[in-house]
Design an enzyme around this catalytic site. Structure first.
Site, PDB file in Angstrom:
ATOM      1  N   GLU A   6       9.861   1.569  10.506  1.00 46.88           N
ATOM      2  CA  GLU A   6      10.899   2.584  10.290  1.00 46.88           C
ATOM      3  C   GLU A   6      10.193   3.922  10.425  1.00 46.88           C
ATOM      4  O   GLU A   6       9.360   4.271   9.594  1.00 46.88           O
ATOM      5  CB  GLU A   6      11.519   2.384   8.900  1.00 46.88           C
ATOM      6  CG  GLU A   6      12.935   2.892   8.824  1.00 46.88           C
ATOM      7  CD  GLU A   6      13.001   4.296   8.250  1.00 46.88           C
ATOM      8  OE1 GLU A   6      12.882   5.248   9.060  1.00 46.88           O
ATOM      9  OE2 GLU A   6      13.159   4.431   7.041  1.00 46.88           O
ATOM     10  N   LYS A  32       0.845  -1.204   0.000  1.00 49.89           N
ATOM     11  CA  LYS A  32       0.000   0.000   0.000  1.00 49.89           C
ATOM     12  C   LYS A  32       0.870   1.240   0.000  1.00 49.89           C
ATOM     13  O   LYS A  32       1.488   1.587   0.995  1.00 49.89           O
ATOM     14  CB  LYS A  32      -0.934   0.068   1.213  1.00 49.89           C
ATOM     15  CG  LYS A  32      -2.024   1.116   0.944  1.00 49.89           C
ATOM     16  CD  LYS A  32      -2.657   1.711   2.177  1.00 49.89           C
ATOM     17  CE  LYS A  32      -1.898   2.844   2.796  1.00 49.89           C
ATOM     18  NZ  LYS A  32      -1.807   4.071   1.986  1.00 49.89           N
ATOM     19  N   GLU A  74       9.383  16.074  15.135  1.00 53.30           N
ATOM     20  CA  GLU A  74       9.832  15.930  13.748  1.00 53.30           C
ATOM     21  C   GLU A  74       8.986  16.853  12.869  1.00 53.30           C
ATOM     22  O   GLU A  74       7.769  16.675  12.777  1.00 53.30           O
ATOM     23  CB  GLU A  74       9.683  14.480  13.275  1.00 53.30           C
ATOM     24  CG  GLU A  74      10.261  14.298  11.889  1.00 53.30           C
ATOM     25  CD  GLU A  74      10.156  12.860  11.366  1.00 53.30           C
ATOM     26  OE1 GLU A  74       9.075  12.266  11.463  1.00 53.30           O
ATOM     27  OE2 GLU A  74      11.172  12.368  10.851  1.00 53.30           O
ATOM     28  N   CYS A 133      13.505  10.989   6.871  1.00 53.81           N
ATOM     29  CA  CYS A 133      13.532  10.582   8.267  1.00 53.81           C
ATOM     30  C   CYS A 133      14.918  10.782   8.868  1.00 53.81           C
ATOM     31  O   CYS A 133      15.054  11.040  10.051  1.00 53.81           O
ATOM     32  CB  CYS A 133      13.102   9.127   8.400  1.00 53.81           C
ATOM     33  SG  CYS A 133      14.036   8.010   7.347  1.00 53.81           S
TER      34      CYS A 133
HETATM   35  O1  TXE Z   1       2.503   9.745   7.600  1.00 57.57           O
HETATM   36  P1  TXE Z   1       1.826   8.368   7.891  1.00 57.57           P
HETATM   37  P2  TXE Z   1       1.864  11.185   7.460  1.00 57.57           P
HETATM   38  C1  TXE Z   1       6.538  11.441   9.538  1.00 57.57           C
HETATM   39  C2  TXE Z   1       6.728  12.919   9.305  1.00 57.57           C
HETATM   40  C3  TXE Z   1       5.380  13.380   8.894  1.00 57.57           C
HETATM   41  C4  TXE Z   1       4.533  12.531   9.808  1.00 57.57           C
HETATM   42  C5  TXE Z   1       3.120  12.349   9.382  1.00 57.57           C
HETATM   43  O2  TXE Z   1       7.076  13.544  10.515  1.00 57.57           O
HETATM   44  O3  TXE Z   1       5.142  14.741   9.085  1.00 57.57           O
HETATM   45  O4  TXE Z   1       5.174  11.278   9.796  1.00 57.57           O
HETATM   46  O5  TXE Z   1       3.067  12.018   8.009  1.00 57.57           O
HETATM   47  C6  TXE Z   1      -0.219   4.892   5.930  1.00 57.57           C
HETATM   48  N1  TXE Z   1      -2.885   1.980   9.196  1.00 57.57           N
HETATM   49  N2  TXE Z   1       6.928  10.626   8.412  1.00 57.57           N
HETATM   50  O6  TXE Z   1       0.699  11.358   8.339  1.00 57.57           O
HETATM   51  O7  TXE Z   1       0.409   8.536   8.268  1.00 57.57           O
HETATM   52  C7  TXE Z   1      -0.319   6.070   4.980  1.00 57.57           C
HETATM   53  O8  TXE Z   1      -1.429   5.914   4.111  1.00 57.57           O
HETATM   54  C8  TXE Z   1      -2.086   1.615   8.190  1.00 57.57           C
HETATM   55  C9  TXE Z   1       8.206   9.977   8.511  1.00 57.57           C
HETATM   56  O9  TXE Z   1       1.644  11.468   6.061  1.00 57.57           O
HETATM   57  O10 TXE Z   1       2.727   7.650   8.813  1.00 57.57           O
HETATM   58  C10 TXE Z   1       1.012   5.962   4.269  1.00 57.57           C
HETATM   59  O11 TXE Z   1       0.970   4.931   3.285  1.00 57.57           O
HETATM   60  N3  TXE Z   1      -1.437   2.508   7.404  1.00 57.57           N
HETATM   61  C11 TXE Z   1       8.478   9.055   7.427  1.00 57.57           C
HETATM   62  C12 TXE Z   1       1.958   5.558   5.401  1.00 57.57           C
HETATM   63  O12 TXE Z   1       1.110   4.988   6.404  1.00 57.57           O
HETATM   64  C13 TXE Z   1      -1.611   3.813   7.671  1.00 57.57           C
HETATM   65  C14 TXE Z   1       7.775   9.097   6.169  1.00 57.57           C
HETATM   66  C15 TXE Z   1       2.757   6.705   6.017  1.00 57.57           C
HETATM   67  O13 TXE Z   1       1.862   7.711   6.432  1.00 57.57           O
HETATM   68  C16 TXE Z   1      -2.429   4.245   8.730  1.00 57.57           C
HETATM   69  C17 TXE Z   1       6.476   9.730   6.239  1.00 57.57           C
HETATM   70  C18 TXE Z   1      -3.094   3.272   9.507  1.00 57.57           C
HETATM   71  N4  TXE Z   1      -3.864   3.588  10.534  1.00 57.57           N
HETATM   72  C19 TXE Z   1       6.109  10.494   7.331  1.00 57.57           C
HETATM   73  N5  TXE Z   1      -2.403   5.603   8.767  1.00 57.57           N
HETATM   74  C20 TXE Z   1       9.773   8.298   7.420  1.00 57.57           C
HETATM   75  N6  TXE Z   1      10.013   7.444   8.418  1.00 57.57           N
HETATM   76  O14 TXE Z   1      10.560   8.436   6.487  1.00 57.57           O
HETATM   77  C21 TXE Z   1      -1.586   6.005   7.759  1.00 57.57           C
HETATM   78  N7  TXE Z   1      -1.111   4.929   7.083  1.00 57.57           N
END
Ligand code: TXE
Length: 491
Positions: free
Chosen positions: A250, A175, A383, A284
């Site tokens: 991660e 996904k 972050e 990240c």
């Molecule tokens: O990320 P999400 P968001 C951090 C960064 C950012 C914050 C929020 O600080 O501002 O996270 O970003 C899926 N069950 N990083 O809200 O929600 C979502 O659809 C299953 C760090 O956009 O973590 C996407 O595919 N899946 C980072 C993925 O999770 C779910 C990279 C990441 O989105 C879900 C991105 C759920 N309940 C953001 N909710 C890194 N580590 O590099 C969301 N998703």
């Protein structure tokens, strides 16, 4: 460019029956396509297809030479289609095309090559201490994996999971982020064109709390690998707990970049700028807290600000562009909100801090830095995930180490010094999964990569992926006939 992004299940494109989500190019805010969200029914179909391919398909049973051949032909076909994929990833994310053409494409194709090659060296163990038994440990695929990818670097981060997952014989449902679905949708087609059997990789698209949650909670999922934010990671882990599915997470970071007075100044300056402003600041492992030793602080800050002002913002498709827009509107607003948060907490705005001028549309945010009087500020603890550096001044190395470790995160840390004892002391004391000395952002993909504390659970890298994506089976065989105690046979 696809007009509609749909699911790909059991080798076929399948309509999503959820809502339609516009796909927006972050540089212009134009709607460039439509994503058909996968509802619970499509998620179920995808998990069922993956299960069927695992239980009855050729993939898990395939001999290593043949599986390796398929992985390498996927790599070749991805390479042949690299330009198309790079353009789609640029449209998805707004990351400058030159970054995508360079290190992102290398990572994408490198992931398939690395795990294909790791298969050649894969071996189990035997124990023979007890001479009456031969004890063998073999690795076997686990089953169906749910792979959840983020939006900041979709191709390379999704395939960091997908390549080892399928290399070791599993099947999966991928996904992507709802914000960045196009490049991964095309990639999944290419994998099939290269000979991947149907059902081994299935794709569902949609919002996290809808499609992502339905996938993670699905009882047919055996493993969950997630890259994203720390809060979402917590909820993914608790959903996966319902099925006792192992998770690899991660997550976020707030990595300290320690510039000591024994550093090569120019290198440290270049490195600090790259560590916070490359990939539009959305990574990240960004060096988002820059700790500068007092004796060079004024000079460093002056030069850093001067260079930050000169970073070329622009159309990410332009090969000269150094920084593009942020990935989507809500994220832009989140990053912008930290400017007021910083001011309210007493930080001094050094550069940037607003929507970039000269762009009629697009989520362009100026390269920003603030001087923070203390590490307790929210801009030093949370972050932000944008081109937003929090600079702090310190006196001694021990103070810098204490500040660096004073965070809930522990993904990476950087130290700049030409002095051996400074380097050895800092690398030993920093509580982070990766420590970079005199360099920013190198990834040795064979080595473990992951976070201490709230930055994650588990590691990427060859050995850890083998552990995560395989079951270990212990088989014991007696050497010769055993004389067993004969229960019930009388004395
Ligand atoms: O990320 P999400 P968001 C951090 C960064 C950012 C914050 C929020 O600080 O501002 O996270 O970003 C899926 N069950 N990083 O809200 O929600 C979502 O659809 C299953 C760090 O956009 O973590 C996407 O595919 N899946 C980072 C993925 O999770 C779910 C990279 C990441 O989105 C879900 C991105 C759920 N309940 C953001 N909710 C890194 N580590 O590099 C969301 N998703």
């Amino acid at each position: 460019m696809p007009e509609r992004v749909r699911c790909f299940i059991g080798g076929k494109s399948v309509a999503g029956t959820g809502i339609e989500i516009p796909i927006i190019y972050p540089a212009t805010e134009d709607v460039i396509g439509t994503l058909e969200e996968a509802a619970a029914a499509e998620v179920d179909a995808a998990v069922t297809a993956a299960r069927d391919a695992f239980d009855h398909g050729p993939w898990p049973e395939m001999g290593i030479p043949r599986r390796k051949e398929v992985l390498l032909s996927m790599r070749s076909l991805l390479l042949e289609n690299a330009e198309e994929l790079a353009v789609l990833e640029c449209l998805d994310t707004g990351v400058p095309i030159r970054t995508i053409r360079g290190r992102k494409m290398d990572r994408l194709t490198g992931n398939f090559e690395l795990f294909a090659e790791s298969l050649s060296m894969m071996a189990g163990q035997t124990y023979q201490q007890d001479r009456k038994f031969l004890t063998m440990v073999t690795h076997e695929p686990v089953g169906v994996a749910a792979l959840i990818a983020p939006w900041n670097s979709p191709l390379s981060l999704a395939t960091t999971k997908l390549a080892p997952c399928i290399a070791y014989g599993n099947t999966c449902v991928l996904k992507p982020s709802e914000h960045t679905p196009m490049a991964l949708a095309r990639m999944v087609e290419i994998l099939h064109e290269a000979g991947l059997p149907d059902g081994v990789v299935n794709l569902v698209n949609g919002r996290g709390p809808v499609t992502g949650a339905a996938l993670v909670e699905h009882p047919g999922v055996d493993l969950v690998s997630f890259t994203g934010g720390t809060e979402t990671g917590r909820s993914v882990m608790s959903s996966a707990a319902g099925n006792l599915a192992p998770v690899a997470l991660e997550l976020g970071g707030k990595s300290a970049n320690i510039i000591t007075e024994t550093a090569d100044f120019e290198q440290a300056l270049d490195g600090a700028l790259l560590a916070i402003y490359s990939n539009n600041g959305q990574q990240c492992l960004a060096g988002s807290r820059i700790l500068v030793q007092r004796s060079l602080a004024d000079r460093f800050i002056e030069r850093f600000v001067e260079r930050a002002r000169q970073i070329r913002l622009g159309d990410p498709m332009d090969p000269d562009c150094e920084m593009g827009p942020l990935a989507f509107r809500e994220h832009f607003e989140k990053v912008l909100s930290y400017v007021d948060i910083a001011r309210a907490e007493g930080a001094e705005l050094l550069v940037g801090g607003k929507r970039a001028e000269g762009f009629e549309a697009g989520y362009y945010f100026e390269p920003t830095a603030v001087l923070a009087p203390s590490n307790g500020l929210r801009v030093c603890q949370e972050e932000i995930f944008g081109p937003f550096a929090a600079i702090q001044v310190y006196d001694s190395l021990e103070e810098a180490i204490a500040i660096a470790n004073d965070t809930e995160f522990g993904l990476a840390a950087y130290v700049w010094s030409e002095d051996l004892h400074t380097i050895t002391r800092a690398t030993q004391a920093l509580r982070a999964g990766t420590v970079w000395v005199n360099t920013p952002l190198v990834r040795e993909v064979r080595a473990p990569f992951g976070g201490y504390k709230s930055s994650g659970v588990g590691r990427d890298g060859v050995r850890d992926c083998l552990d995560f994506f395989t079951e270990q089976k212990t088989t014991q065989i007696p050497v010769g006939k055993l004389s067993l105690a004969r229960l019930g046979a009388g004395s």
